[in-house]
Scaffold this motif. Structure first.
Motif, PDB file in Angstrom:
ATOM      1  N   ASP A 102       0.873  -1.170   0.000  1.00  0.00           N
ATOM      2  CA  ASP A 102       0.000   0.000   0.000  1.00  0.00           C
ATOM      3  C   ASP A 102       0.908   1.217   0.000  1.00  0.00           C
ATOM      4  OD1 ASP A 102      -1.909  -1.955   0.342  1.00  0.00           O
ATOM      5  OD2 ASP A 102      -2.974  -0.916   1.950  1.00  0.00           O
ATOM      6  N   THR A 125      -3.567   0.781  -3.093  1.00  0.00           N
ATOM      7  CA  THR A 125      -3.555  -0.408  -2.247  1.00  0.00           C
ATOM      8  C   THR A 125      -3.206  -1.652  -3.059  1.00  0.00           C
ATOM      9  OG1 THR A 125      -5.930  -0.763  -2.562  1.00  0.00           O
ATOM     10  CG2 THR A 125      -5.257   0.588  -0.687  1.00  0.00           C
ATOM     11  N   SER A 167       1.244  -4.745   2.064  1.00  0.00           N
ATOM     12  CA  SER A 167      -0.214  -4.851   2.141  1.00  0.00           C
ATOM     13  C   SER A 167      -0.651  -5.837   3.215  1.00  0.00           C
ATOM     14  CB  SER A 167      -0.775  -5.275   0.782  1.00  0.00           C
ATOM     15  OG  SER A 167      -0.511  -4.284  -0.197  1.00  0.00           O
TER      16      SER A 167
END
Length: 331
Positions: A102, A125, A167
């Protein structure tokens, strides 16, 4: 995938009548105006489109809706501004890392229009390694800060800061409950006279009770996600300042589903002799065996070399309302 009903009858296509010249001109003008700053998405002031693993090349030698393409230059942590026009700017975000991330980018521009915004933050993201996502900034949307623009001046957009979080460790204040059953994130924080205070918020979104006893476990990381040494992690914040909430004694908490807890980080940015230490990332574990979450509290520790960590304390739902971070990555 959404299912659509099959048509119940067959339609015969007909050739449309030629458009009148005036109607054609109006339609063309409308198309130009609609593409001038892209399609707006609710809650944002720009658009984005994800390219393949290597990204799509930027067209050169032509002027797009956001102005002429910028000269090719080195990217800043994988981010490059590709075009700037009176109403919008275009950019590319590439993940140079080895895992999905992200990536949050903080843009700044000179407020050359009375209604122009100040800093603009955008987050991409789950961007795959080597992948590129293109986006567009709307430079006409209202924003914070005084209007000091001079009529006729051109916009100047620059990249202030780039923050990248794996992430798998990214905080999700409003997202689905993670596999750990614990949702953890950092708030916007507060600063006054060199004293910094940031809150960590934890909510049990799972189905089982979680036992908290003492303090969260922290690992300080630099810009490249490497461990930062030489900083004293203090249990409690009394050595830094009193009245911050970080000096409460630890307590055993049985955090049932739906309940929340909070902890406080406190430090000073005093700078004396020596090299100031800045820590953009902190990897946090609610308990020693919990899954890690990487937040971006932007620890500007100066030369103090100390960070106070408050113990977990019960927190009601109102205190856990996600606070939007200032234009930075985050947290």
């Amino acid at each position: 995938m959404r299912q659509f009903e099959k048509p119940t009858r067959t339609l015969t296509a007909r050739r449309p009548a030629p458009a009148a010249p005036a109607a054609t001109a109006v339609a063309a003008l409308a198309a130009v105006l609609l593409t001038g700053c892209g399609t707006q998405t609710a809650g944002t002031s720009g658009t984005s489109a994800r390219a393949g693993a290597a990204g799509a090349p930027t067209a050169s030698g032509s002027t797009g809706p956001c102005g002429a393409p910028q000269p090719a230059g080195p990217a800043q942590d994988g981010v490059r501004i590709t075009a700037v026009g009176p109403a919008c700017a275009e950019y590319e975000v590439t993940n140079p890392g080895a895992e999905p991330s992200d990536i949050t980018v903080l843009f700044a521009r000179t407020p050359d229009q009375a209604s122009g915004p100040g800093n603009l933050s955008r987050t991409v993201t789950a961007l795959a390694p080597g992948a590129t996502e293109k986006g567009r900034l709307d430079l006409t949307a209202p924003g914070p800060g005084p209007a000091t623009a001079k009529p006729g001046t051109a916009p100047q957009v620059k990249i202030l800061k780039v923050r990248s979080v794996p992430s798998a460790e990214a905080p999700r204040p409003d997202g689905p409950c993670p596999p750990s059953g614990l949702r953890l994130y950092a708030d916007q924080g507060d600063a006054a006279m060199g004293l910094r205070v940031v809150g960590l918020h934890l909510r049990n979104c799972g189905t089982t009770t979680v036992a908290l006893d003492g303090y969260p476990t922290l690992q300080l990381l630099d810009q490249g996600h490497r461990p930062v040494d030489g900083v004293r992690l203090l249990s409690g914040g009394a050595e830094i300042a009193t009245g911050t909430g970080a000096d409460k004694p630890p307590q055993k908490i049985a955090l049932r589903p739906g309940e929340g807890a909070g902890a406080t980080l406190v430090w000073r940015n005093t700078t004396e002799a020596g090299t100031p230490v800045n820590v953009p990332y902190v990897r946090v574990r609610a308990t020693p065996g919990a899954a890690p979450v990487m937040v971006t509290p932007e620890l500007d520790l100066g030369t103090t070399g100390r960070l106070g960590i408050g113990a977990w304390a019960r927190e009601d739902a109102a205190a856990q309302a996600p606070a939007s971070r200032p234009p930075a990555a985050g947290g």
